[in-house]
Design a protein around this motif. Structure first.
Motif, PDB file in Angstrom:
ATOM      1  N   GLU A 233       0.835  -1.204   0.000  1.00 46.12           N
ATOM      2  CA  GLU A 233       0.000   0.000   0.000  1.00 46.12           C
ATOM      3  C   GLU A 233       0.871   1.255   0.000  1.00 46.12           C
ATOM      4  O   GLU A 233       0.580   2.227  -0.706  1.00 46.12           O
ATOM      5  CB  GLU A 233      -0.944  -0.001   1.202  1.00 46.12           C
ATOM      6  CG  GLU A 233      -2.046  -1.056   1.115  1.00 46.12           C
ATOM      7  CD  GLU A 233      -2.959  -0.849  -0.078  1.00 46.12           C
ATOM      8  OE1 GLU A 233      -3.351   0.298  -0.358  1.00 46.12           O
ATOM      9  OE2 GLU A 233      -3.282  -1.846  -0.755  1.00 46.12           O
TER      10      GLU A 233
ATOM     11  N   ALA B  59       3.921   1.495  -1.163  1.00 47.80           N
ATOM     12  CA  ALA B  59       4.555   1.581  -2.484  1.00 47.80           C
ATOM     13  C   ALA B  59       3.566   2.113  -3.513  1.00 47.80           C
ATOM     14  O   ALA B  59       3.930   2.932  -4.371  1.00 47.80           O
ATOM     15  CB  ALA B  59       5.087   0.207  -2.908  1.00 47.80           C
ATOM     16  N   ARG B  60       2.325   1.664  -3.422  1.00 46.39           N
ATOM     17  CA  ARG B  60       1.304   2.167  -4.353  1.00 46.39           C
ATOM     18  C   ARG B  60       1.080   3.666  -4.152  1.00 46.39           C
ATOM     19  O   ARG B  60       0.954   4.417  -5.119  1.00 46.39           O
ATOM     20  CB  ARG B  60      -0.008   1.417  -4.156  1.00 46.39           C
ATOM     21  CG  ARG B  60       0.005   0.023  -4.727  1.00 46.39           C
ATOM     22  CD  ARG B  60      -1.314  -0.674  -4.498  1.00 46.39           C
ATOM     23  NE  ARG B  60      -1.320  -1.998  -5.107  1.00 46.39           N
ATOM     24  CZ  ARG B  60      -2.183  -2.949  -4.818  1.00 46.39           C
ATOM     25  NH1 ARG B  60      -3.142  -2.727  -3.924  1.00 46.39           N
ATOM     26  NH2 ARG B  60      -2.122  -4.118  -5.406  1.00 46.39           N
TER      27      ARG B  60
ATOM     28  N   ALA C 122       3.237   5.792  -2.899  1.00 40.88           N
ATOM     29  CA  ALA C 122       4.440   6.481  -3.383  1.00 40.88           C
ATOM     30  C   ALA C 122       4.437   6.560  -4.902  1.00 40.88           C
ATOM     31  O   ALA C 122       4.783   7.596  -5.483  1.00 40.88           O
ATOM     32  CB  ALA C 122       5.695   5.755  -2.885  1.00 40.88           C
ATOM     33  N   LYS C 123       4.017   5.485  -5.544  1.00 44.24           N
ATOM     34  CA  LYS C 123       3.955   5.467  -7.005  1.00 44.24           C
ATOM     35  C   LYS C 123       2.951   6.497  -7.502  1.00 44.24           C
ATOM     36  O   LYS C 123       3.231   7.243  -8.445  1.00 44.24           O
ATOM     37  CB  LYS C 123       3.565   4.073  -7.501  1.00 44.24           C
ATOM     38  CG  LYS C 123       3.453   3.971  -9.000  1.00 44.24           C
ATOM     39  CD  LYS C 123       2.982   2.596  -9.436  1.00 44.24           C
ATOM     40  CE  LYS C 123       2.746   2.556 -10.940  1.00 44.24           C
ATOM     41  NZ  LYS C 123       2.072   1.338 -11.356  1.00 44.24           N
ATOM     42  N   ALA C 124       1.793   6.546  -6.855  1.00 40.44           N
ATOM     43  CA  ALA C 124       0.774   7.524  -7.253  1.00 40.44           C
ATOM     44  C   ALA C 124       1.304   8.944  -7.068  1.00 40.44           C
ATOM     45  O   ALA C 124       1.098   9.811  -7.930  1.00 40.44           O
ATOM     46  CB  ALA C 124      -0.504   7.311  -6.441  1.00 40.44           C
TER      47      ALA C 124
ATOM     48  N   ALA D  80       4.459   9.861  -7.114  1.00 40.43           N
ATOM     49  CA  ALA D  80       5.497  10.079  -8.120  1.00 40.43           C
ATOM     50  C   ALA D  80       4.870  10.357  -9.481  1.00 40.43           C
ATOM     51  O   ALA D  80       5.336  11.229 -10.230  1.00 40.43           O
ATOM     52  CB  ALA D  80       6.429   8.868  -8.194  1.00 40.43           C
ATOM     53  N   GLU D  81       3.802   9.636  -9.814  1.00 42.53           N
ATOM     54  CA  GLU D  81       3.119   9.861 -11.084  1.00 42.53           C
ATOM     55  C   GLU D  81       2.515  11.258 -11.124  1.00 42.53           C
ATOM     56  O   GLU D  81       2.595  11.946 -12.156  1.00 42.53           O
ATOM     57  CB  GLU D  81       2.045   8.800 -11.306  1.00 42.53           C
ATOM     58  CG  GLU D  81       2.623   7.430 -11.635  1.00 42.53           C
ATOM     59  CD  GLU D  81       1.566   6.332 -11.692  1.00 42.53           C
ATOM     60  OE1 GLU D  81       0.412   6.572 -11.288  1.00 42.53           O
ATOM     61  OE2 GLU D  81       1.910   5.234 -12.152  1.00 42.53           O
TER      62      GLU D  81
END
Length: 128
Positions: free
Chosen positions: A69, A71-72, A74-76, A78-79
Protein backbone atom coordinates in the motif's frame (compact mmCIF):
# COMPACT_ATOMS: atom_id res chain seq x y z
CA UNK A 1 -4.95 -85.84 50.83
CA UNK A 2 -1.97 -85.63 48.51
CA UNK A 3 -4.40 -85.51 45.59
CA UNK A 4 -6.27 -82.64 47.19
CA UNK A 5 -3.03 -80.76 47.85
CA UNK A 6 -1.97 -81.35 44.26
CA UNK A 7 -5.35 -80.12 43.01
CA UNK A 8 -5.12 -77.04 45.23
CA UNK A 9 -1.58 -76.47 43.90
CA UNK A 10 -2.82 -76.76 40.34
CA UNK A 11 -5.74 -74.46 41.09
CA UNK A 12 -3.42 -71.96 42.73
CA UNK A 13 -1.04 -72.12 39.75
CA UNK A 14 -3.95 -71.62 37.35
CA UNK A 15 -5.19 -68.66 39.39
CA UNK A 16 -1.71 -67.15 39.40
CA UNK A 17 -1.46 -67.69 35.62
CA UNK A 18 -4.83 -66.04 35.08
CA UNK A 19 -3.83 -63.20 37.40
CA UNK A 20 -0.54 -62.81 35.56
CA UNK A 21 -2.34 -62.81 32.22
CA UNK A 22 -4.85 -60.26 33.44
CA UNK A 23 -2.02 -58.19 34.88
CA UNK A 24 -0.17 -58.48 31.57
CA UNK A 25 -3.27 -57.41 29.67
CA UNK A 26 -3.76 -54.52 32.08
CA UNK A 27 -0.12 -53.53 31.67
CA UNK A 28 -0.42 -53.75 27.86
CA UNK A 29 -3.55 -51.59 28.04
CA UNK A 30 -1.77 -49.10 30.29
CA UNK A 31 1.13 -48.99 27.82
CA UNK A 32 -1.28 -48.50 24.91
CA UNK A 33 -3.09 -45.70 26.76
CA UNK A 34 0.24 -44.08 27.64
CA UNK A 35 1.32 -44.28 24.00
CA UNK A 36 -1.98 -42.79 22.86
CA UNK A 37 -1.66 -39.98 25.42
CA UNK A 38 1.89 -39.30 24.24
CA UNK A 39 0.70 -39.15 20.60
CA UNK A 40 -2.16 -36.80 21.56
CA UNK A 41 0.30 -34.61 23.46
CA UNK A 42 2.64 -34.60 20.45
CA UNK A 43 -0.23 -33.74 18.14
CA UNK A 44 -1.29 -30.89 20.44
CA UNK A 45 2.25 -29.51 20.47
CA UNK A 46 2.44 -29.83 16.69
CA UNK A 47 -0.89 -28.02 16.42
CA UNK A 48 0.38 -25.25 18.70
CA UNK A 49 3.53 -24.89 16.58
CA UNK A 50 1.44 -24.79 13.40
CA UNK A 51 -0.83 -22.13 14.91
CA UNK A 52 2.23 -20.05 15.86
CA UNK A 53 3.69 -20.39 12.35
CA UNK A 54 0.32 -19.35 10.90
CA UNK A 55 0.18 -16.33 13.22
CA UNK A 56 3.71 -15.31 12.18
CA UNK A 57 2.85 -15.78 8.51
CA UNK A 58 -0.28 -13.66 8.94
CA UNK A 59 1.76 -10.91 10.61
CA UNK A 60 4.31 -11.07 7.79
CA UNK A 61 1.45 -10.89 5.28
CA UNK A 62 0.06 -7.81 7.00
CA UNK A 63 3.50 -6.16 6.92
CA UNK A 64 3.86 -6.98 3.21
CA UNK A 65 0.36 -5.63 2.53
CA UNK A 66 1.23 -2.38 4.32
CA UNK A 67 4.46 -2.13 2.31
CA UNK A 68 2.50 -2.72 -0.91
CA UNK A 69 0.00 0.00 0.00
CA UNK A 70 2.86 2.39 0.83
CA UNK A 71 4.55 1.58 -2.48
CA UNK A 72 1.30 2.17 -4.35
CA UNK A 73 0.83 5.52 -2.61
CA UNK A 74 4.44 6.48 -3.38
CA UNK A 75 3.96 5.47 -7.01
CA UNK A 76 0.77 7.52 -7.25
CA UNK A 77 2.59 10.50 -5.72
CA UNK A 78 5.50 10.08 -8.12
CA UNK A 79 3.12 9.86 -11.08
CA UNK A 80 1.35 13.04 -9.96
CA UNK A 81 4.68 14.86 -9.56
CA UNK A 82 5.75 13.62 -13.01
CA UNK A 83 2.52 14.92 -14.54
CA UNK A 84 3.02 18.28 -12.83
CA UNK A 85 6.62 18.45 -14.06
CA UNK A 86 5.51 17.56 -17.58
CA UNK A 87 2.87 20.28 -17.45
CA UNK A 88 5.46 22.83 -16.28
CA UNK A 89 7.84 21.66 -19.01
CA UNK A 90 5.16 22.12 -21.66
CA UNK A 91 4.34 25.58 -20.30
CA UNK A 92 8.04 26.54 -20.40
CA UNK A 93 8.31 25.15 -23.92
CA UNK A 94 5.37 27.30 -25.01
CA UNK A 95 6.93 30.34 -23.30
CA UNK A 96 10.26 29.63 -25.05
CA UNK A 97 8.46 29.44 -28.39
CA UNK A 98 6.77 32.80 -27.71
CA UNK A 99 10.16 34.30 -26.78
CA UNK A 100 11.77 32.84 -29.90
CA UNK A 101 9.05 34.37 -32.05
CA UNK A 102 9.46 37.70 -30.22
CA UNK A 103 13.22 37.58 -30.84
CA UNK A 104 12.64 36.86 -34.52
CA UNK A 105 10.17 39.73 -34.75
CA UNK A 106 12.61 42.05 -32.99
CA UNK A 107 15.43 40.99 -35.31
CA UNK A 108 13.19 41.58 -38.32
CA UNK A 109 12.23 45.01 -36.99
CA UNK A 110 15.89 45.85 -36.37
CA UNK A 111 16.88 44.80 -39.89
CA UNK A 112 14.04 46.89 -41.29
CA UNK A 113 15.10 49.86 -39.19
CA UNK A 114 18.72 49.44 -40.30
CA UNK A 115 17.64 49.30 -43.92
CA UNK A 116 15.52 52.41 -43.49
CA UNK A 117 18.43 54.16 -41.76
CA UNK A 118 20.80 53.15 -44.51
CA UNK A 119 18.35 54.38 -47.17
CA UNK A 120 17.90 57.68 -45.36
CA UNK A 121 21.69 58.04 -44.97
CA UNK A 122 22.17 57.30 -48.66
CA UNK A 123 19.59 59.88 -49.60
CA UNK A 124 21.24 62.43 -47.33
CA UNK A 125 24.64 61.71 -48.86
CA UNK A 126 23.29 62.21 -52.41
CA UNK A 127 21.42 65.35 -51.58
CA UNK A 128 22.76 68.51 -53.34
Amino acid sequence: LPNQVAALGRSLAAERGRSLMEGGALRALEIAVGGAQARVGGACRALDRAKERLRLQQEAGQVLWAELEAARAAKAGAELRAQEAESRCQARGAELERLRQAVQAAQHSRRQAEQERDQVAAQVDHAP
